[in-house]
Design a protein around this motif. Structure first.
Motif, PDB file in Angstrom:
ATOM      1  N   GLU A  22       0.838  -1.213   0.000  1.00  0.00           N
ATOM      2  CA  GLU A  22       0.000   0.000   0.000  1.00  0.00           C
ATOM      3  C   GLU A  22       0.867   1.256   0.000  1.00  0.00           C
ATOM      4  OE1 GLU A  22      -3.669   1.981   2.574  1.00  0.00           O
ATOM      5  OE2 GLU A  22      -3.055  -0.076   2.976  1.00  0.00           O
ATOM      6  N   ARG A  53      -4.917  -0.799  -3.146  1.00  0.00           N
ATOM      7  CA  ARG A  53      -5.493   0.022  -2.075  1.00  0.00           C
ATOM      8  C   ARG A  53      -4.730   1.338  -1.961  1.00  0.00           C
ATOM      9  NH1 ARG A  53      -6.051  -3.816   2.034  1.00  0.00           N
ATOM     10  NH2 ARG A  53      -4.018  -3.311   2.859  1.00  0.00           N
ATOM     11  N   ASN A  58     -11.013   0.920  -5.521  1.00  0.00           N
ATOM     12  CA  ASN A  58     -12.072   0.355  -4.690  1.00  0.00           C
ATOM     13  C   ASN A  58     -12.537  -0.942  -5.320  1.00  0.00           C
ATOM     14  OD1 ASN A  58     -12.207   2.536  -2.811  1.00  0.00           O
ATOM     15  ND2 ASN A  58     -13.235   3.729  -4.391  1.00  0.00           N
TER      16      ASN A  58
END
Length: 159
Positions: A22, A53, A58
Protein backbone atom coordinates in the motif's frame (compact mmCIF):
# COMPACT_ATOMS: atom_id res chain seq x y z
CA UNK A 1 20.20 -7.17 -18.00
CA UNK A 2 22.59 -5.45 -15.62
CA UNK A 3 21.90 -6.17 -11.99
CA UNK A 4 19.93 -3.51 -10.22
CA UNK A 5 20.04 -2.34 -6.64
CA UNK A 6 18.47 -4.92 -4.30
CA UNK A 7 16.28 -4.21 -1.27
CA UNK A 8 14.96 -6.86 1.12
CA UNK A 9 11.85 -6.53 3.26
CA UNK A 10 10.39 -9.00 5.76
CA UNK A 11 6.73 -9.17 6.72
CA UNK A 12 5.08 -11.32 9.39
CA UNK A 13 1.50 -11.44 8.08
CA UNK A 14 -0.69 -10.92 5.03
CA UNK A 15 -1.68 -7.56 6.53
CA UNK A 16 1.97 -6.46 6.80
CA UNK A 17 2.64 -7.53 3.21
CA UNK A 18 -0.38 -5.55 2.05
CA UNK A 19 0.61 -2.53 4.16
CA UNK A 20 4.08 -2.54 2.54
CA UNK A 21 2.50 -2.73 -0.92
CA UNK A 22 0.00 0.00 0.00
CA UNK A 23 2.90 2.36 0.78
CA UNK A 24 4.30 1.65 -2.68
CA UNK A 25 0.86 2.18 -4.23
CA UNK A 26 0.73 5.70 -2.78
CA UNK A 27 4.02 6.52 -4.55
CA UNK A 28 3.26 5.03 -7.96
CA UNK A 29 3.60 7.10 -11.11
CA UNK A 30 2.33 6.59 -14.66
CA UNK A 31 4.40 3.98 -16.47
CA UNK A 32 5.58 2.14 -13.35
CA UNK A 33 6.08 -1.59 -13.92
CA UNK A 34 6.37 -4.15 -11.10
CA UNK A 35 7.02 -7.82 -11.72
CA UNK A 36 5.98 -10.37 -9.09
CA UNK A 37 7.56 -13.80 -8.84
CA UNK A 38 7.01 -16.48 -6.25
CA UNK A 39 5.50 -19.90 -5.77
CA UNK A 40 1.76 -20.43 -5.76
CA UNK A 41 0.47 -19.04 -2.47
CA UNK A 42 3.53 -16.84 -1.90
CA UNK A 43 1.41 -13.70 -1.77
CA UNK A 44 1.54 -12.14 -5.24
CA UNK A 45 -2.17 -11.36 -5.31
CA UNK A 46 -2.13 -10.16 -1.68
CA UNK A 47 0.70 -7.79 -2.60
CA UNK A 48 -1.28 -6.51 -5.60
CA UNK A 49 -4.35 -5.96 -3.39
CA UNK A 50 -2.28 -3.74 -1.08
CA UNK A 51 -0.77 -1.87 -4.02
CA UNK A 52 -4.26 -1.28 -5.44
CA UNK A 53 -5.49 0.02 -2.08
CA UNK A 54 -2.59 2.49 -1.99
CA UNK A 55 -3.59 3.66 -5.47
CA UNK A 56 -7.18 4.28 -4.36
CA UNK A 57 -8.71 1.31 -6.17
CA UNK A 58 -12.07 0.36 -4.69
CA UNK A 59 -13.55 -3.08 -5.06
CA UNK A 60 -12.22 -6.61 -5.20
CA UNK A 61 -8.79 -7.24 -6.70
CA UNK A 62 -8.13 -10.88 -7.54
CA UNK A 63 -5.80 -12.84 -9.76
CA UNK A 64 -6.40 -12.51 -13.52
CA UNK A 65 -5.42 -16.17 -14.01
CA UNK A 66 -7.87 -16.87 -16.83
CA UNK A 67 -8.11 -13.40 -18.39
CA UNK A 68 -4.39 -12.48 -18.56
CA UNK A 69 -5.09 -8.79 -17.81
CA UNK A 70 -7.50 -7.12 -15.37
CA UNK A 71 -7.84 -3.35 -15.28
CA UNK A 72 -8.78 -1.33 -12.21
CA UNK A 73 -9.30 2.39 -11.85
CA UNK A 74 -7.86 4.33 -8.94
CA UNK A 75 -5.75 7.47 -8.79
CA UNK A 76 -4.09 5.91 -11.86
CA UNK A 77 -5.19 2.89 -13.90
CA UNK A 78 -3.83 -0.39 -12.53
CA UNK A 79 -3.16 -3.20 -15.01
CA UNK A 80 -2.79 -6.55 -13.25
CA UNK A 81 -1.38 -9.25 -15.52
CA UNK A 82 -0.99 -12.97 -14.94
CA UNK A 83 0.95 -14.15 -17.97
CA UNK A 84 1.42 -17.74 -16.79
CA UNK A 85 -0.79 -19.03 -19.60
CA UNK A 86 0.84 -17.03 -22.41
CA UNK A 87 1.86 -19.76 -24.86
CA UNK A 88 4.41 -17.93 -26.97
CA UNK A 89 6.76 -15.56 -25.17
CA UNK A 90 7.09 -13.38 -28.25
CA UNK A 91 3.40 -13.31 -29.16
CA UNK A 92 2.40 -9.66 -29.47
CA UNK A 93 -0.41 -9.14 -26.99
CA UNK A 94 0.03 -5.36 -26.94
CA UNK A 95 1.96 -5.29 -23.66
CA UNK A 96 3.84 -2.15 -24.72
CA UNK A 97 0.72 -0.03 -24.52
CA UNK A 98 0.43 -1.06 -20.87
CA UNK A 99 4.13 -0.84 -19.98
CA UNK A 100 4.60 2.58 -21.55
CA UNK A 101 1.14 4.05 -20.93
CA UNK A 102 -0.38 6.20 -18.18
CA UNK A 103 -1.07 3.40 -15.75
CA UNK A 104 0.79 1.14 -13.35
CA UNK A 105 1.42 -2.45 -14.42
CA UNK A 106 1.88 -5.51 -12.19
CA UNK A 107 3.04 -8.67 -13.96
CA UNK A 108 2.77 -12.08 -12.28
CA UNK A 109 4.97 -14.86 -13.73
CA UNK A 110 7.16 -12.33 -15.63
CA UNK A 111 9.58 -15.00 -16.83
CA UNK A 112 6.91 -16.04 -19.36
CA UNK A 113 7.35 -12.73 -21.26
CA UNK A 114 10.91 -11.82 -20.22
CA UNK A 115 11.83 -10.53 -23.69
CA UNK A 116 8.94 -8.06 -23.70
CA UNK A 117 9.48 -6.50 -20.27
CA UNK A 118 10.81 -2.93 -20.14
CA UNK A 119 14.45 -2.61 -19.05
CA UNK A 120 13.44 -0.20 -16.28
CA UNK A 121 11.18 -1.92 -13.78
CA UNK A 122 11.00 -3.15 -10.21
CA UNK A 123 11.32 -6.93 -9.88
CA UNK A 124 9.82 -8.37 -6.71
CA UNK A 125 10.39 -11.95 -5.61
CA UNK A 126 8.25 -13.16 -2.72
CA UNK A 127 9.29 -16.22 -0.73
CA UNK A 128 7.43 -17.91 2.08
CA UNK A 129 8.86 -18.31 5.54
CA UNK A 130 7.29 -19.79 8.65
CA UNK A 131 3.51 -19.38 8.75
CA UNK A 132 2.56 -16.07 7.17
CA UNK A 133 6.10 -14.67 7.16
CA UNK A 134 7.35 -13.49 3.78
CA UNK A 135 10.62 -12.19 2.40
CA UNK A 136 10.21 -9.69 -0.43
CA UNK A 137 13.31 -9.03 -2.53
CA UNK A 138 13.03 -5.93 -4.68
CA UNK A 139 15.49 -5.39 -7.52
CA UNK A 140 15.31 -1.83 -8.79
CA UNK A 141 16.23 -1.49 -12.46
CA UNK A 142 16.50 2.24 -13.06
CA UNK A 143 16.81 5.39 -10.97
CA UNK A 144 13.01 5.74 -10.61
CA UNK A 145 12.75 2.40 -8.82
CA UNK A 146 15.84 2.97 -6.69
CA UNK A 147 14.26 6.20 -5.45
CA UNK A 148 10.97 4.41 -4.79
CA UNK A 149 12.66 1.53 -2.92
CA UNK A 150 14.77 3.93 -0.85
CA UNK A 151 11.62 5.80 0.21
CA UNK A 152 9.92 2.54 1.19
CA UNK A 153 13.04 1.27 3.00
CA UNK A 154 13.18 4.38 5.18
CA UNK A 155 9.45 4.25 5.85
CA UNK A 156 9.40 0.49 6.50
CA UNK A 157 12.33 0.57 8.92
CA UNK A 158 10.23 2.82 11.13
CA UNK A 159 7.69 0.01 11.69
Amino acid sequence: MADGQMYVFHTRSVEETQALAEKIGRLTEPGDVFTLSGDLGAGKTSFTQGLARGMGVNGVVNSPTFTIIKEYMGRLPLFHMDVYRVEDELEDLGFDEYFYGDGVTVVEWPQMIAEQLPAERCEIVITRGEGDERTLKFTAHGRRYETLCEAIKHDHSGN
